[in-house]
Scaffold this active site. Structure first.
Site, PDB file in Angstrom:
ATOM      1  N   ASP A   1       0.856  -1.181   0.000  1.00 14.74           N
ATOM      2  CA  ASP A   1       0.000   0.000   0.000  1.00 14.74           C
ATOM      3  C   ASP A   1       0.899   1.240   0.000  1.00 14.74           C
ATOM      4  O   ASP A   1       1.902   1.290   0.721  1.00 14.74           O
ATOM      5  CB  ASP A   1      -0.912   0.005   1.232  1.00 14.74           C
ATOM      6  CG  ASP A   1      -1.954   1.101   1.159  1.00 14.74           C
ATOM      7  OD1 ASP A   1      -3.036   0.841   0.605  1.00 14.74           O
ATOM      8  OD2 ASP A   1      -1.671   2.222   1.643  1.00 14.74           O
TER       9      ASP A   1
ATOM     10  N   ASN B   1      -3.155  13.207  -3.889  1.00 16.77           N
ATOM     11  CA  ASN B   1      -4.341  13.667  -4.614  1.00 16.77           C
ATOM     12  C   ASN B   1      -4.845  14.998  -4.084  1.00 16.77           C
ATOM     13  O   ASN B   1      -5.227  15.891  -4.859  1.00 16.77           O
ATOM     14  CB  ASN B   1      -5.452  12.619  -4.518  1.00 16.77           C
ATOM     15  CG  ASN B   1      -5.179  11.393  -5.368  1.00 16.77           C
ATOM     16  OD1 ASN B   1      -4.458  11.475  -6.353  1.00 16.77           O
ATOM     17  ND2 ASN B   1      -5.724  10.264  -4.976  1.00 16.77           N
TER      18      ASN B   1
ATOM     19  N   ASP C   1      -1.906   9.779 -10.164  1.00 14.64           N
ATOM     20  CA  ASP C   1      -1.773   8.744 -11.197  1.00 14.64           C
ATOM     21  C   ASP C   1      -0.305   8.515 -11.547  1.00 14.64           C
ATOM     22  O   ASP C   1       0.116   7.372 -11.784  1.00 14.64           O
ATOM     23  CB  ASP C   1      -2.549   9.154 -12.446  1.00 14.64           C
ATOM     24  CG  ASP C   1      -4.057   9.115 -12.225  1.00 14.64           C
ATOM     25  OD1 ASP C   1      -4.492   8.492 -11.229  1.00 14.64           O
ATOM     26  OD2 ASP C   1      -4.792   9.696 -13.049  1.00 14.64           O
TER      27      ASP C   1
ATOM     28  N   GLU D   1      -4.719   2.506  -4.263  1.00 14.58           N
ATOM     29  CA  GLU D   1      -3.270   2.519  -4.096  1.00 14.58           C
ATOM     30  C   GLU D   1      -2.745   1.188  -3.579  1.00 14.58           C
ATOM     31  O   GLU D   1      -1.621   1.103  -3.089  1.00 14.58           O
ATOM     32  CB  GLU D   1      -2.871   3.646  -3.137  1.00 14.58           C
ATOM     33  CG  GLU D   1      -3.327   3.451  -1.693  1.00 14.58           C
ATOM     34  CD  GLU D   1      -4.735   3.984  -1.445  1.00 14.58           C
ATOM     35  OE1 GLU D   1      -5.071   4.271  -0.284  1.00 14.58           O
ATOM     36  OE2 GLU D   1      -5.493   4.138  -2.429  1.00 14.58           O
TER      37      GLU D   1
END
Length: 595
Positions: free
Chosen positions: A445, A453, A462, A488
């Site tokens: 993770d 973000n 991204d 993620e």
């Protein structure tokens, strides 16, 4: 009854039959002399008038200074008009008109027609497409310009044979206009008919004489007729053999197409191609090459009838690929051999570019067998059809592979998606349980991914995901696969390695991600770190959900310890997973006994 009497009666019957045949032939000849010449003469006159119209058209064009401009604008200067008015005096044309592309008459020997439009349907359906129109009709004599009857009055009983020729003017494929010629062919037609009837009379007389001789010698021609029948039977056998060969080829082509459409992989496809092509083209040795992914070389894929197959060739080694069409060696006086055909012994060969959906995907090379060089060119049409079927089959298999790849790949990162991860994990576990192999699972993770973000935008997020995915994919080797179940989160499936090696791989991957620098816009993004949890088969479970749950719990433990670290699944997780799996599966001893 007297045999001689019988013979006489037979002779009389044969004589009467011969007389009846000759009378019928004479009657038919008389009818042909009277009725047939007119249609024949009309066709001859049409051909002659069409040829004369070409010369008339050239003279009209030569008399005009600005031909294209005149037909385009529909205007003509006075000097051209004076020159054009001389044509009826210098030729057999008594009347003609100049028309624009829309049918407007902008000059005519009859001044009252100027400004009118030709409304005949054939003008747009035939003349405008560049076809010459011819019409033969019978008109009253007073409608023929310059006929002497016009000075004494109108007499509708007098008629003249008139030929009308519409001659289109084309320039660079564009219809500029037309010239309409009228010529009186009455005297010429009567002369032709008279000569045709005289010729037919002579010919029919000769034909009657020949028929009389033929009837007399018909009984002597039986042997010749029999020989002709034998020759025809032999020819029919050849045609039948050719048709049977064609039916066999069509059947094999249909079977080839059916098998090719059922292929799942290119290896299966080329195996079937080798088998079928050896039967379809027994007189040719061949091979097939297909472009690799970078399209810089062509790899050898299949061969038949002893055809040489190289591991790879360059595209510029084949004249067929360089010229973009089929190349035939051995059919021209001056020609050059392809480099990929070396060593070349002078035998003719074909190079067929394999095209699919407008793109060249490969090459089919055919070379004549040593003893079949003379009949080699006859196989070109069949080989062309085979190449087309093979090209479509290759395109279908590649499209199927592409669609399958799209269904199991994550569109953002290119890693395998959750669906493929679950399927692969089940297969790996089944194989590990059957062969007593090890299997490790690493759940990964990205730490504090939401901040990327929130602070920098989803595009930056991204880019982070793609960078981490590239590191994961680079870390995989052999049967190991990297997956992105979602968001993620990432998963690595590592078959056949020990827990210690799995821990080392996870730590090396963590360090590799930590060293990644992602630039977004005009600045570098903050450092990227990951947390990872490791679970092993069979220590932490026998089912996919057990291993995934154990790896996730280890991942949560790594995050709880401060992130940016690797944490193996605990022994508690191991006992819990074994207890859960024992509820749904038979004990290992029972399983081995059942096996």
């Amino acid at each position: 009854m007297n045999p001689s009497f019988q013979s006489g009666i037979a002779d009389k019957i044969r004589s009467m039959t011969l007389i009846l045949v000759l009378i019928a032939a004479a009657a038919a000849s008389g009818w042909a002399v009277i009725a047939v010449p007119e249609p024949i003469v009309d066709r001859m006159l049409e051909s002659d008038v069409r040829k004369q119209a070409i010369h008339w058209q050239r003279r009209v064009i030569l008399h005009m200074h600005q031909v294209e401009e005149s037909f385009k604008t529909g205007t003509i200067n006075a000097q051209d008009a004076r020159m054009l008015s001389l044509l009826p005096e210098e030729s057999d044309v008594y009347r003609y008109r100049l028309l624009t592309s829309s049918g407007g008459i902008f000059w005519s020997t009859r001044s009252e027609e100027i400004g009118e439009y030709d409304t005949n349907e054939f003008f747009t359906t035939q003349i405008a497409r560049g076809e010459t129109y011819y019409n033969h009709s019978t008109l009253p004599a007073y409608e023929v310009d310059g006929f002497p009857l016009q000075s004494t009055g109108f007499d509708s009983s007098l008629t003249r044979e008139v030929a009308q020729v519409f001659f289109p003017l084309m320039h660079n494929g564009h219809f500029d206009g037309a010239i309409d010629f009228y010529t009186d062919i009455t005297e010429m037609r009567e002369t032709f008919i008279y000569r045709a009837r005289m010729s037919l009379a002579v010919l029919t007389s000769i034909a009657l004489l020949a028929m009389t001789i033929a009837v007399l010698v018909v009984f002597k021609a039986n042997r010749q007729r029999m020989n002709q029948l034998k020759a025809r039977a032999a020819k029919d056998q050849e045609v039948m053999a050719s048709q049977m060969q064609l039916a066999r080829e069509v059947k094999l082509l249909g079977e080839l197409n059916e098998w090719l459409q059922s292929c799942r992989t290119l290896d299966e496809l080329f195996k079937m191609v080798s088998e079928f092509m050896g039967h379809l083209l027994p007189d040719a040795e061949g091979s097939i090459y297909v472009f690799s992914a970078p399209r810089d070389i062509l790899g050898g894929c299949a061969s038949w009838n002893g055809g040489s197959l190289k591991d790879h060739i360059q595209p510029d080694e084949c004249w067929g690929l360089r010229r973009g069409r089929t190349y035939e060696f051995g059919a021209s006086e001056v020609e050059f051999a392809c480099a990929h055909a070396a060593p070349h012994d002078g035998r003719p060969y074909f190079c067929f570019p394999i095209l699919a959906h407008g793109e060249t995907v490969g090459l089919m090379h055919l070379r004549a067998m040593p003893a079949r060089a003379g009949d080699f060119t006859t196989c070109k049409p069949l080989a062309q059809m085979c190449a087309e079927q093979i090209s479509m089959a290759i395109a279908n298999v590649r499209m199927r592979d592409q669609l399958h790849d799209q269904s199991v790949r994550d569109p953002l990162t290119g890693l395998f998606n959750r669906r493929h991860m679950n399927e692969s994990l089940r297969k790996f576990l089944s194989n590990s349980e059957l062969n007593c192999n090890r299997l490790s699972l690493i759940a990964i993770d990205v730490d504090h991914f939401k901040k990327f973000n929130d602070n920098h935008g989803h595009d930056a997020g991204d880019k982070v995901l793609r960078a981490v995915s590239a590191a994961l994919e680079k870390a995989c080797d052999g049967d190991e696969i990297a997956c992105r179940p979602g968001g993620e989160e990432f998963t690595l499936i590592l078959p056949g390695i020990t827990p210690e090696d799995a821990l080392t791989r996870a730590e090396l991957l963590r360090q590799a991600v930590e060293e990644i620098t992602v630039r977004y816009g005009d600045k570098n993004l903050p450092r990227i770190t990951i947390s990872a949890g490791i679970a092993h088969f069979p220590a932490h479970g026998l089912l996919p959900q057990d291993l995934l749950r154990a790896a996730d719990e280890a991942l949560y433990a790594a995050k709880a310890k401060g992130r940016n670290q690797v944490c193996p699944a605990s022994r508690g997780n191991e006992r819990g997973a074994l207890e859960d799996s024992s509820k749904t599966q038979a004990p290992p001893e029972d399983q081995r006994a059942a096996g």
